[in-house]
Design an enzyme around this catalytic site. Structure first.
Site, PDB file in Angstrom:
ATOM      1  N   GLY A  66     -14.517  22.968  -2.211  1.00 21.58           N
ATOM      2  CA  GLY A  66     -14.152  21.921  -1.257  1.00 21.58           C
ATOM      3  C   GLY A  66     -13.658  22.547   0.031  1.00 21.58           C
ATOM      4  O   GLY A  66     -12.621  23.223   0.046  1.00 21.58           O
ATOM      5  N   GLY A 111     -12.897  20.975   3.020  1.00 22.69           N
ATOM      6  CA  GLY A 111     -12.419  19.939   3.925  1.00 22.69           C
ATOM      7  C   GLY A 111     -11.195  20.419   4.686  1.00 22.69           C
ATOM      8  O   GLY A 111     -11.031  21.615   4.957  1.00 22.69           O
ATOM      9  N   VAL A 133      -8.054  20.839   3.893  1.00 29.48           N
ATOM     10  CA  VAL A 133      -7.201  21.845   3.248  1.00 29.48           C
ATOM     11  C   VAL A 133      -8.013  23.095   2.883  1.00 29.48           C
ATOM     12  O   VAL A 133      -7.592  24.218   3.172  1.00 29.48           O
ATOM     13  CB  VAL A 133      -6.543  21.274   1.966  1.00 29.48           C
ATOM     14  CG1 VAL A 133      -5.666  22.335   1.309  1.00 29.48           C
ATOM     15  CG2 VAL A 133      -5.712  20.038   2.295  1.00 29.48           C
ATOM     16  N   LYS A 137       0.537   5.295  -4.203  1.00 33.86           N
ATOM     17  CA  LYS A 137      -0.751   5.704  -3.634  1.00 33.86           C
ATOM     18  C   LYS A 137      -1.546   4.467  -3.275  1.00 33.86           C
ATOM     19  O   LYS A 137      -1.391   3.419  -3.911  1.00 33.86           O
ATOM     20  CB  LYS A 137      -1.524   6.503  -4.688  1.00 33.86           C
ATOM     21  CG  LYS A 137      -2.646   7.338  -4.143  1.00 33.86           C
ATOM     22  CD  LYS A 137      -2.160   8.686  -3.643  1.00 33.86           C
ATOM     23  CE  LYS A 137      -3.290   9.486  -3.029  1.00 33.86           C
ATOM     24  NZ  LYS A 137      -2.857  10.805  -2.577  1.00 33.86           N
TER      25      LYS A 137
HETATM   26  P1  NAD Z   1     -11.155  16.365   2.638  1.00 32.94           P
HETATM   27  O1  NAD Z   1     -11.770  15.050   2.406  1.00 32.94           O
HETATM   28  O2  NAD Z   1     -10.910  16.829   4.031  1.00 32.94           O
HETATM   29  O3  NAD Z   1     -12.038  17.511   1.918  1.00 32.94           O
HETATM   30  C1  NAD Z   1     -12.547  17.417   0.645  1.00 32.94           C
HETATM   31  C2  NAD Z   1     -13.834  18.244   0.634  1.00 32.94           C
HETATM   32  O4  NAD Z   1     -14.290  18.362  -0.718  1.00 32.94           O
HETATM   33  C3  NAD Z   1     -14.967  17.575   1.417  1.00 32.94           C
HETATM   34  O5  NAD Z   1     -15.531  18.511   2.329  1.00 32.94           O
HETATM   35  C4  NAD Z   1     -15.964  17.176   0.333  1.00 32.94           C
HETATM   36  O6  NAD Z   1     -17.307  17.211   0.757  1.00 32.94           O
HETATM   37  C5  NAD Z   1     -15.704  18.230  -0.717  1.00 32.94           C
HETATM   38  N1  NAD Z   1     -16.150  17.890  -2.052  1.00 32.94           N
HETATM   39  C6  NAD Z   1     -16.106  16.687  -2.679  1.00 32.94           C
HETATM   40  N2  NAD Z   1     -16.611  16.809  -3.924  1.00 32.94           N
HETATM   41  C7  NAD Z   1     -16.958  18.114  -4.080  1.00 32.94           C
HETATM   42  C8  NAD Z   1     -17.520  18.872  -5.143  1.00 32.94           C
HETATM   43  N3  NAD Z   1     -17.829  18.314  -6.317  1.00 32.94           N
HETATM   44  N4  NAD Z   1     -17.742  20.189  -4.962  1.00 32.94           N
HETATM   45  C9  NAD Z   1     -17.439  20.781  -3.782  1.00 32.94           C
HETATM   46  N5  NAD Z   1     -16.914  20.119  -2.734  1.00 32.94           N
HETATM   47  C10 NAD Z   1     -16.676  18.809  -2.880  1.00 32.94           C
HETATM   48  O7  NAD Z   1      -9.813  16.374   1.780  1.00 32.94           O
HETATM   49  P2  NAD Z   1      -8.539  17.321   1.954  1.00 32.94           P
HETATM   50  O8  NAD Z   1      -7.545  16.642   2.804  1.00 32.94           O
HETATM   51  O9  NAD Z   1      -9.007  18.712   2.302  1.00 32.94           O
HETATM   52  O10 NAD Z   1      -7.957  17.308   0.470  1.00 32.94           O
HETATM   53  C11 NAD Z   1      -8.568  18.053  -0.566  1.00 32.94           C
HETATM   54  C12 NAD Z   1      -7.858  17.768  -1.885  1.00 32.94           C
HETATM   55  O11 NAD Z   1      -6.489  18.119  -1.784  1.00 32.94           O
HETATM   56  C13 NAD Z   1      -7.870  16.299  -2.320  1.00 32.94           C
HETATM   57  O12 NAD Z   1      -7.928  16.220  -3.726  1.00 32.94           O
HETATM   58  C14 NAD Z   1      -6.542  15.774  -1.839  1.00 32.94           C
HETATM   59  O13 NAD Z   1      -6.097  14.664  -2.588  1.00 32.94           O
HETATM   60  C15 NAD Z   1      -5.673  16.977  -2.085  1.00 32.94           C
HETATM   61  N6  NAD Z   1      -4.493  17.013  -1.258  1.00 32.94           N
HETATM   62  C16 NAD Z   1      -4.621  16.989   0.089  1.00 32.94           C
HETATM   63  C17 NAD Z   1      -3.485  17.025   0.873  1.00 32.94           C
HETATM   64  C18 NAD Z   1      -3.557  17.050   2.361  1.00 32.94           C
HETATM   65  O14 NAD Z   1      -2.552  17.340   3.006  1.00 32.94           O
HETATM   66  N7  NAD Z   1      -4.711  16.785   2.944  1.00 32.94           N
HETATM   67  C19 NAD Z   1      -2.203  17.073   0.265  1.00 32.94           C
HETATM   68  C20 NAD Z   1      -2.130  17.115  -1.123  1.00 32.94           C
HETATM   69  C21 NAD Z   1      -3.278  17.078  -1.876  1.00 32.94           C
END
Ligand code: NAD
Length: 358
Positions: free
Chosen positions: A179, A181, A183, A80
């Site tokens: 969250g 975002g 995903v 990572k």
């Molecule tokens: P992202 O940055 O697009 O979205 C994360 C969202 O969470 C943001 O909108 C942020 O404002 C919100 N957030 C942060 N802290 C918060 C809280 N305390 N309460 C509510 N909302 C909060 O990230 P993503 O790509 O959607 O990934 C989300 C999670 O999934 C992460 O932990 C990431 O490591 C994990 N993940 C993502 C992927 C992927 O393909 N993107 C794959 C495996 C794991």
């Protein structure tokens, strides 16, 4: 400009600290395991209070990637990278170009892709400096691009599996998504299409407003979403959300989400188990994205990705069957299964009964 890179070993992990002040770049790469292949995991671009917080995040995330890649049957080790988001204005292109030079210097033991805070566009900037990056925009049916929709699909399929296993119709289920975002928002769309009722939360008001304009959702404050009166809690923000404090207030029966490292400590798996809450190990449910990254690395097409992501619930069923049979928390079972896969691969590395030195 050559970045400054220093390396150290700790508990079997190789840790690279890198910096290029002219490009406002500083961060850490952790290579956790090379037993199954190059250490692969996303690049997180985030605010950290201090260097210790950044280091512990990177180390835990890298270990999680080793387990995730092993459980998904991928020919990849775990690693990572985290980049500290600079305070104030900065040149994003220059920063990711400098990060590309860091990857090039390290030389292929670590392969990067997107994670929280980074985009396929950033990865294209990195690619201009080095081949050791994936998650680039996809072309002509080949795998690639934003891994998030695949992650969301895998999490959705796991939710559907858990519902079916417990005779809860998905169309009658209530799901709290933390969250919204890449995903989380995509997961909401899939759940809504399946008839689930959604309760959502995000610390960014724009993310909430965007989803609210699109889907009928009930909104809760970020401080309370973990305690929502729902069947399923889906953490899709950051890690550490399942801890002594939040678990005590949780009303969901099932936890299935995308966030990496949802458990704050290993004891939290036992706490959930003792409360009768089924926790689906995050690295089993959220493997869709890395499956897509691996397919891009291996030159496979999108159809291969779809079939591989569709098999995630089979692995989950295996974990849950073993957990049921032994009355252990699923997280403990999944960790042991992943460690076995890695140990078997390490034992097959010629010239050593152990993992190749990092
Ligand atoms: P992202 O940055 O697009 O979205 C994360 C969202 O969470 C943001 O909108 C942020 O404002 C919100 N957030 C942060 N802290 C918060 C809280 N305390 N309460 C509510 N909302 C909060 O990230 P993503 O790509 O959607 O990934 C989300 C999670 O999934 C992460 O932990 C990431 O490591 C994990 N993940 C993502 C992927 C992927 O393909 N993107 C794959 C495996 C794991």
């Amino acid at each position: 400009m050559t970045p400054r890179i220093t390396a150290q070993h700790e508990d079997g992990q190789r840790i690279f600290h890198f910096a290029d002040p002219e490009a406002s770049l500083s961060g850490i790469i952790v290579v956790d395991s090379l037993a199954l292949g190059p250490a692969t995991g996303g690049c997180r671009f985030w605010h950290y209070d201090d260097g210790a917080a950044m280091l512990s995040d990177a180390r835990r995330l890298a270990r999680g990637m080793s387990y995730k890649n092993a459980m998904a049957g991928l020919p990849l080790g775990g690693g990572k990278s985290v980049i500290r988001r600079p305070e104030g204005a900065f040149d994003r292109t220059a920063l990711f170009q400098a990060f590309g030079r860091v990857l090039q210097e390290i030389g292929g033991d670590y392969l990067a892709a997107e994670d929280v805070g980074t985009t396929p566009g950033d990865m294209e900037v990195v690619r201009a400096q080095t081949p050791f990056v994936f998650g680039l925009p996809a072309h002509g049916g080949r795998a690639g691009g934003d891994p998030s929709p695949w992650t969301a699909l895998g999490v959705f399929l796991c939710i559907a599996h858990v519902c079916a296993r417990h005779a809860l119709p998905l169309s009658e289920s209530r799901v709290a998504v933390q969250g919204l975002g890449h995903v989380g928002a995509d997961l909401c769309r899939r759940l809504h299409a399946a008839g689930a009722t959604l309760i959502v939360s995000d610390v960014q008001t724009e993310a909430v407003a965007r989803l609210r304009a699109e889907l009928p959702v009930q909104v809760m404050s970020p401080d309370e979403i973990h305690a929502a009166d729902v069947d399923i809690f889906a953490p899709c923000a950051l890690g550490g959300v399942l801890n002594q404090e939040t678990i005590a207030h949780m009303r969901a029966r099932f936890i299935v989400g995308a966030a990496n490292n949802q458990l704050s400590t290993a004891e939290d798996a036992a706490r959930l188990h003792a409360r009768g809450i089924l926790f689906v190990p995050d690295f089993v449910a959220n493997a869709g994205g890395i499956i897509n990254v691996a397919a891009e690395y291996l030159g496979h097409d999108e159809d291969t990705v779809r079939k591989a992501v569709a098999r995630i619930p089979d692995r989950l069923a295996d974990v849950l069957d073993r957990a049921d049979a032994t009355a252990r928390p699923p997280a403990e079972v999944a960790d042991a299964m992943a460690r076995d896969v890695i140990a078997d691969a390490a034992a097959r590395i010629p010239g050593s009964g152990r993992q190749r030195p990092l």
